[in-house]
Design a protein around this motif. Structure first.
Motif, PDB file in Angstrom:
ATOM      1  N   TYR A 279     -21.225   0.032  -1.953  1.00 17.31           N
ATOM      2  CA  TYR A 279     -21.589   1.319  -1.354  1.00 17.31           C
ATOM      3  C   TYR A 279     -20.766   2.490  -1.904  1.00 17.31           C
ATOM      4  O   TYR A 279     -20.852   3.612  -1.389  1.00 17.31           O
ATOM      5  N   ARG A 280     -19.935   2.227  -2.962  1.00 12.58           N
ATOM      6  CA  ARG A 280     -19.110   3.306  -3.489  1.00 12.58           C
ATOM      7  C   ARG A 280     -18.745   3.053  -4.936  1.00 12.58           C
ATOM      8  O   ARG A 280     -18.312   1.948  -5.292  1.00 12.58           O
TER       9      ARG A 280
ATOM     10  N   LYS B 191     -19.328  -3.047   5.404  1.00 10.91           N
ATOM     11  CA  LYS B 191     -20.172  -2.045   6.051  1.00 10.91           C
ATOM     12  C   LYS B 191     -20.075  -0.710   5.313  1.00 10.91           C
ATOM     13  O   LYS B 191     -18.977  -0.176   5.121  1.00 10.91           O
ATOM     14  N   PRO B 192     -21.204  -0.154   4.860  1.00 11.16           N
ATOM     15  CA  PRO B 192     -21.172   1.073   4.065  1.00 11.16           C
ATOM     16  C   PRO B 192     -20.961   2.346   4.879  1.00 11.16           C
ATOM     17  O   PRO B 192     -20.633   3.386   4.328  1.00 11.16           O
ATOM     18  N   THR B 193     -21.160   2.274   6.189  1.00 10.87           N
ATOM     19  CA  THR B 193     -20.990   3.447   7.047  1.00 10.87           C
ATOM     20  C   THR B 193     -19.667   3.350   7.804  1.00 10.87           C
ATOM     21  O   THR B 193     -19.090   2.267   7.909  1.00 10.87           O
ATOM     22  N   PRO B 194     -19.158   4.481   8.319  1.00  7.73           N
ATOM     23  CA  PRO B 194     -17.874   4.463   9.022  1.00  7.73           C
ATOM     24  C   PRO B 194     -17.849   3.467  10.186  1.00  7.73           C
ATOM     25  O   PRO B 194     -18.841   3.292  10.894  1.00  7.73           O
ATOM     26  N   LEU B 195     -16.707   2.823  10.385  1.00  7.67           N
ATOM     27  CA  LEU B 195     -16.537   1.867  11.487  1.00  7.67           C
ATOM     28  C   LEU B 195     -16.274   2.612  12.785  1.00  7.67           C
ATOM     29  O   LEU B 195     -15.623   3.660  12.793  1.00  7.67           O
ATOM     30  N   ASN B 196     -16.777   2.065  13.893  1.00  3.13           N
ATOM     31  CA  ASN B 196     -16.427   2.644  15.184  1.00  3.13           C
ATOM     32  C   ASN B 196     -15.047   2.131  15.611  1.00  3.13           C
ATOM     33  O   ASN B 196     -14.429   1.318  14.908  1.00  3.13           O
ATOM     34  N   GLY B 197     -14.568   2.591  16.744  1.00  7.89           N
ATOM     35  CA  GLY B 197     -13.212   2.249  17.170  1.00  7.89           C
ATOM     36  C   GLY B 197     -12.943   0.762  17.277  1.00  7.89           C
ATOM     37  O   GLY B 197     -11.942   0.265  16.779  1.00  7.89           O
TER      38      GLY B 197
END
Length: 366
Positions: free
Chosen positions: A279-280, A199-205
């Motif tokens: 993604y990076r 997942k390229p975006t931050p993970l939720n809790g």
């Protein structure tokens, strides 16, 4: 004789006392014969005076300069024959790619079948047989697909963990087990949703908690595997623990963390950050080493980190590099007290990366 001004130093002169940088590193050892470029280095390091053998007013024998040039440098500079290096590296890359295929098959089948540990060991031994051609900062896989990131991280971590165990002076019986710890540390990821891992975006809790479970999943998958010791299993469980107790999953501290896990933690962070992901972009290995240095204050084992940095940056003078601004040059001196910030020669000029902090080495070319 008394110290003399650097401006008076002539090529061919012999240093009779260690020349020390303002930060305490040995710039030139006692007995070194000064070459023309060395005078520039002295000036770049803001050295004011040096102690030279004999009368500086006398003519310097030409054979002194020739002899110094012939001996440049052994530890600090025998240039490697690139054709020989490329030829030897082909075997390393061949064994690396076989290991990559095997670990990929092993990870994918582990949920339904036992880990082919003896096949893995056999291929790992073949790979380590080419370890002399592996340099942590220089080696790069011939082919790197984004979806294979975890497998590359595993194989590279295996090689690096083996070297770290050697460098730190651990008994030989630990070297192969440390390599297994690197190879298998993230095997628990096979039980984590792949979409979360990429997942390229931050993970939720909740997502972060699931990803963190790969440590306990890994220990469970390795629990009944033969031919590896408990340290390998604990490395899978503990490689995200921190010395100060802020890691996971058990918030262990210091001596509670197995040494293999401490080794894997350093190798894993280094390769995770220097490998390219979908993604990076890959980060500069030198900047990653500086981040590891920062993490050694309370997070990572400081002895392992310092050993890793010192050994990986112990490069030959003449090593070609690319700077962060795109210019190409070569390393001409590394101050061992600041190993990630060597002096480089670029377009005929000396650049002191200790002074020019906005620049850094982006890539080792050769």
């Amino acid at each position: 004789m008394p110290n003399i001004s650097v401006a008076e130093v002539k090529p061919g002169s012999k240093v009779i006392k260690d020349v020390v940088t303002p930060l305490g590193g040995v710039l030139f050892p006692k007995g070194k014969i000064i070459l023309p470029r060395d005078v520039e280095i002295l000036q770049a390091f803001l050295i004011q005076q040096v102690e030279i053998e004999g009368n500086q007013g006398e003519a310097v024998p030409a054979e002194n300069v020739k002899a110094a040039a012939k001996t440049l440098p052994v530890k600090a500079g025998t240039l490697i024959n690139e054709s020989v290096l490329a030829k030897s590296n082909s075997s390393l890359h061949d064994e690396y790619e076989k290991m990559l295929i095997l670990i990929k098959q092993s990870y994918r089948s582990v949920a339904a079948a036992s880990i082919p540990i003896f096949e893995l060991r056999s291929q790992l031994e073949a790979l380590i047989g080419n370890l002399k051609d592996y340099h942590v900062l220089k080696f790069a896989p011939r082919i790197l697909h984004d979806e294979d990131y975890n497998y590359h991280n595993a194989v590279l971590s295996a090689l690096t963990c083996y070297k770290i165990a050697q460098w730190c002076g651990y008994p030989q019986k630990d070297w192969m087990q440390a390599a297994f710890a690197g190879l298998l540390h993230d095997i628990g990821n096979v039980k984590v949703d792949g979409a979360l891992l990429h997942k390229p975006t931050p993970l939720n809790g909740a997502e972060l908690e699931e990803v963190r479970r790969h440590t306990t999943y890994g220990y469970q998958l390795l629990r009944n595997v033969t031919a590896i010791n408990e340290g390998v299993r604990l490395a899978a469980l503990q490689h995200h623990e921190k010395i100060d107790g802020t890691g996971y999953p058990l918030h262990l501290e210091g001596s509670q963390i197995h040494v293999y896990a401490k080794i894997v933690a350093v190798a894993d962070i280094f390769h995770a950050m220097t490998l390219e992901k979908a993604y990076r972009k890959a980060q500069s290995p030198y900047l990653v080493l500086e981040q590891l240095q920062t993490e050694s204050f309370g997070k990572l084992d400081p002895v392992i980190v310092q050993t890793f940095i010192q050994k990986t940056t112990d490069l030959y003078n003449g090593t070609r590099i690319r700077l962060s601004d795109g210019r190409h040059g070569e390393i001409i001196f590394t101050d061992r007290s600041n190993p990630t910030r060597p002096m480089v020669q670029v377009e005929g000029k000396i650049v002191n990366l200790m002074m020019e902090r906005e620049l850094y080495i982006q890539e080792i070319i050769a």
